[in-house]
Scaffold this motif. Sequence first.
Motif, mmCIF file in Angstrom:
data_model
loop_
_atom_site.group_PDB
_atom_site.id
_atom_site.type_symbol
_atom_site.label_atom_id
_atom_site.label_comp_id
_atom_site.label_asym_id
_atom_site.label_seq_id
_atom_site.Cartn_x
_atom_site.Cartn_y
_atom_site.Cartn_z
ATOM 1 N N LEU A 63 -67.744 42.613 28.865
ATOM 2 C CA LEU A 63 -66.580 42.009 29.523
ATOM 3 C C LEU A 63 -66.527 40.511 29.266
ATOM 4 N N PHE A 64 -67.678 39.850 29.335
ATOM 5 C CA PHE A 64 -67.732 38.426 29.038
ATOM 6 C C PHE A 64 -67.318 38.151 27.597
ATOM 7 N N LEU A 65 -67.786 38.953 26.658
ATOM 8 C CA LEU A 65 -67.432 38.746 25.251
ATOM 9 C C LEU A 65 -65.943 38.939 25.010
ATOM 10 N N ILE A 66 -65.350 39.907 25.684
ATOM 11 C CA ILE A 66 -63.913 40.143 25.529
ATOM 12 C C ILE A 66 -63.124 38.924 25.981
ATOM 13 N N PHE A 67 -63.471 38.363 27.148
ATOM 14 C CA PHE A 67 -62.733 37.209 27.634
ATOM 15 C C PHE A 67 -63.084 35.947 26.856
ATOM 16 N N ASP A 68 -64.245 35.913 26.252
ATOM 17 C CA ASP A 68 -64.597 34.796 25.391
ATOM 18 C C ASP A 68 -63.752 34.824 24.120
ATOM 19 N N ILE A 69 -63.550 35.995 23.566
ATOM 20 C CA ILE A 69 -62.706 36.134 22.377
ATOM 21 C C ILE A 69 -61.243 35.844 22.733
ATOM 22 N N GLU A 70 -60.857 36.156 23.954
ATOM 23 C CA GLU A 70 -59.498 35.841 24.400
ATOM 24 C C GLU A 70 -59.250 34.337 24.341
ATOM 25 N N ILE A 71 -60.225 33.548 24.738
ATOM 26 C CA ILE A 71 -60.085 32.094 24.670
ATOM 27 C C ILE A 71 -59.911 31.653 23.220
ATOM 28 N N ILE A 72 -60.671 32.271 22.313
ATOM 29 C CA ILE A 72 -60.580 31.918 20.896
ATOM 30 C C ILE A 72 -59.195 32.251 20.345
ATOM 31 N N SER A 92 -45.902 36.754 21.881
ATOM 32 C CA SER A 92 -47.297 36.910 21.462
ATOM 33 C C SER A 92 -48.256 36.604 22.612
ATOM 34 N N ILE A 93 -47.995 35.565 23.399
ATOM 35 C CA ILE A 93 -48.836 35.255 24.559
ATOM 36 C C ILE A 93 -48.765 36.396 25.569
ATOM 37 N N PHE A 94 -47.562 36.913 25.816
ATOM 38 C CA PHE A 94 -47.396 38.011 26.767
ATOM 39 C C PHE A 94 -48.151 39.250 26.307
ATOM 40 N N MET A 95 -48.114 39.561 25.027
ATOM 41 C CA MET A 95 -48.825 40.738 24.521
ATOM 42 C C MET A 95 -50.337 40.578 24.668
ATOM 43 N N ILE A 96 -50.861 39.413 24.325
ATOM 44 C CA ILE A 96 -52.306 39.197 24.435
ATOM 45 C C ILE A 96 -52.755 39.297 25.887
ATOM 46 N N ILE A 97 -52.048 38.634 26.780
ATOM 47 C CA ILE A 97 -52.445 38.640 28.187
ATOM 48 C C ILE A 97 -52.239 40.013 28.808
ATOM 49 N N SER A 98 -51.187 40.742 28.410
ATOM 50 C CA SER A 98 -50.978 42.081 28.973
ATOM 51 C C SER A 98 -52.060 43.055 28.497
ATOM 52 N N ILE A 99 -52.488 42.962 27.247
ATOM 53 C CA ILE A 99 -53.580 43.821 26.772
ATOM 54 C C ILE A 99 -54.856 43.528 27.547
ATOM 55 N N LEU A 100 -55.132 42.255 27.770
ATOM 56 C CA LEU A 100 -56.322 41.897 28.545
ATOM 57 C C LEU A 100 -56.221 42.363 29.990
ATOM 58 N N MET A 101 -55.049 42.242 30.588
ATOM 59 C CA MET A 101 -54.885 42.680 31.976
ATOM 60 C C MET A 101 -55.001 44.192 32.105
ATOM 61 N N ILE A 102 -54.470 44.936 31.137
ATOM 62 C CA ILE A 102 -54.612 46.399 31.159
ATOM 63 C C ILE A 102 -56.087 46.785 31.064
ATOM 64 N N GLY A 103 -56.828 46.092 30.194
ATOM 65 C CA GLY A 103 -58.259 46.360 30.079
ATOM 66 C C GLY A 103 -59.011 46.015 31.351
ATOM 67 N N LEU A 104 -58.648 44.902 31.987
ATOM 68 C CA LEU A 104 -59.302 44.504 33.227
ATOM 69 C C LEU A 104 -59.003 45.483 34.357
ATOM 70 N N ILE A 105 -57.762 45.938 34.446
ATOM 71 C CA ILE A 105 -57.404 46.930 35.471
ATOM 72 C C ILE A 105 -58.137 48.241 35.212
ATOM 73 N N HIS A 106 -58.264 48.653 33.959
ATOM 74 C CA HIS A 106 -59.005 49.866 33.618
ATOM 75 C C HIS A 106 -60.477 49.746 34.032
ATOM 76 N N GLU A 107 -61.082 48.588 33.784
ATOM 77 C CA GLU A 107 -62.472 48.388 34.191
ATOM 78 C C GLU A 107 -62.601 48.345 35.705
ATOM 79 N N TRP A 108 -61.618 47.789 36.369
ATOM 80 C CA TRP A 108 -61.655 47.734 37.821
ATOM 81 C C TRP A 108 -61.551 49.135 38.414
#
Length: 117
Positions: A63-72, A92-108
């Motif tokens: 999870l940390f690596l995923i959000f670290d790559i998000e910053i990159i 493009s910003i909306f797509m990146i953040i929505s993919i990350l939010m979907i992944g975070l909700i799935h992990e939650w």
Amino acid sequence: MMYILMSFIMIMMICILLMLLSYIISNKKIMSREKMSPFECGFNPFNYSRMPFSLHFFMISILFLIFDIEIIIIIPLIITINQMNMFIWLISIFMIISILMIGLIHEWINGILEWSL
């Protein structure tokens, strides 16, 4: 030339003064066995080396690596905000953040973020 030499000497004196001050102020304790032993990810190095590793540590690191790559990915997009079309940039910003939010909700939902021993 003399100005540069004097500046260098002053900087060196300030550095030495700060190092001495931190050495004097620091709280030195007698080194015990625990302080002198190596520390590896919460494992005691003197125990059995084939202990099972908790997958929760692994999932948190992923999870940390995923959000670290998000910053990159997001930082270059922030830098190029003036050079791109605003509509394409927002999509493009909306797509990146929505993919990350979907992944975070799935992990939650799967309980990866719950820390229970």
